[in-house]
Design a protein around this motif. Structure first.
Motif, PDB file in Angstrom:
ATOM      1  N   LEU A 171       0.575  -1.393   0.074  1.00 26.92           N
ATOM      2  CA  LEU A 171       0.025  -0.257   0.174  1.00 26.92           C
ATOM      3  C   LEU A 171       1.254   1.001   0.075  1.00 26.92           C
ATOM      4  CD1 LEU A 171      -2.694  -1.630   2.376  1.00 26.92           C
ATOM      5  CD2 LEU A 171      -2.848  -0.532   0.021  1.00 26.92           C
ATOM      6  N   THR A 172       2.208   1.316   1.083  1.00 29.56           N
ATOM      7  CA  THR A 172       3.280   2.315   0.831  1.00 29.56           C
ATOM      8  C   THR A 172       3.782   3.315  -0.691  1.00 29.56           C
ATOM      9  OG1 THR A 172       4.278   1.550   2.074  1.00 29.56           O
ATOM     10  CG2 THR A 172       2.656   2.870   3.578  1.00 29.56           C
ATOM     11  N   GLU A 173       4.027   1.238  -0.916  1.00 30.61           N
ATOM     12  CA  GLU A 173       4.462   1.816  -2.573  1.00 30.61           C
ATOM     13  C   GLU A 173       4.212   2.191  -3.134  1.00 30.61           C
ATOM     14  OE1 GLU A 173       7.851  -1.823  -2.306  1.00 30.61           O
ATOM     15  OE2 GLU A 173       8.796  -0.933  -0.776  1.00 30.61           O
ATOM     16  N   TRP A 174       3.284   1.226  -4.395  1.00 36.45           N
ATOM     17  CA  TRP A 174       2.273   1.735  -5.485  1.00 36.45           C
ATOM     18  C   TRP A 174       1.701   2.952  -5.498  1.00 36.45           C
ATOM     19  CZ3 TRP A 174      -2.464   2.590  -6.922  1.00 36.45           C
ATOM     20  CH2 TRP A 174      -3.460   2.060  -6.528  1.00 36.45           C
ATOM     21  N   CYS A 175       1.046   3.267  -4.049  1.00 34.38           N
ATOM     22  CA  CYS A 175      -0.037   4.472  -4.208  1.00 34.38           C
ATOM     23  C   CYS A 175       1.090   5.691  -4.739  1.00 34.38           C
ATOM     24  CB  CYS A 175      -0.085   4.498  -2.954  1.00 34.38           C
ATOM     25  SG  CYS A 175      -1.420   6.383  -2.950  1.00 34.38           S
TER      26      CYS A 175
END
Length: 190
Positions: A46-50
């Protein structure tokens, strides 16, 4: 609790529940219902792709906290607060996100449709992995399932969803949604 239909408020509600699950996690290395992922990897995803989605599609650089490996709670909180700040910014109403797969769309709608819904579904993954309450808003489960079923072929071909898991015909909407996205709704990690 009924979720808001306003992107900033819905994110606040959905991310708030995920934040509760993050804070309630006692072991970050337990397996999750996503094959090959531990609880920590749910937060990492969640933290990387967004961050990449917003940087490439709208030129927005979210703040960076510690790495998920170093401190998953702080990494999530910095990221979550950054997304919320974008949604709460009055200028967001005038901004667009551009992506080769979805074209142009209002920034808040793009965050809501692609990111907030992902946080919502991954709340189940983290909850189930860590033995916490995994109940999701049933009305939003029904809304998502109805929308996704209409575009199942596109979703399956994206590679973002696993093979549908069959569930009993009388299963509740959350169970059907989890099965639709390729999760075993009866996964226990044991």
């Amino acid at each position: 609790m009924t979720l808001s239909d306003r992107p900033a408020e819905r994110h606040r509600q959905v991310a708030g529940l995920f934040t509760d699950r993050v804070r309630g996690t006692r072991s970050w290395d337990v397996p999750s219902p996503v094959a090959g992922w531990a609880a920590r990897d749910v937060v990492r995803h969640l933290t990387e792709w967004c961050s990449g989605f917003l940087a490439s599609g709208a030129g927005i650089e979210l703040p960076h906290g510690p790495s998920v490996d170093e401190n998953p709670v702080a990494a999530w909180q910095v990221h979550c607060d950054g997304v919320q700040a974008v949604l709460d910014d009055p200028e967001t109403a005038h901004r667009k996100l551009t992506n080769p797969h979805i074209g142009h769309m209002p920034l808040a709608n793009a965050i809501d449709q692609f990111y907030t819904t992902d946080v919502f579904m991954h709340t189940w993954d983290l909850s189930r992995a860590t033995g916490q309450d995994d109940r999701l808003d049933p009305d939003f489960c029904a809304q998502l399932l109805g929308q996704m079923e209409q575009m199942e072929e596109v979703l399956r071909s994206s590679g973002q969803f696993g093979t549908r898991v069959d569930v009993p015909g009388d299963a509740d909407t959350q169970t059907r949604l989890m099965g639709f996205i390729g999760r075993d709704p009866f996964w226990s990690g044991r």
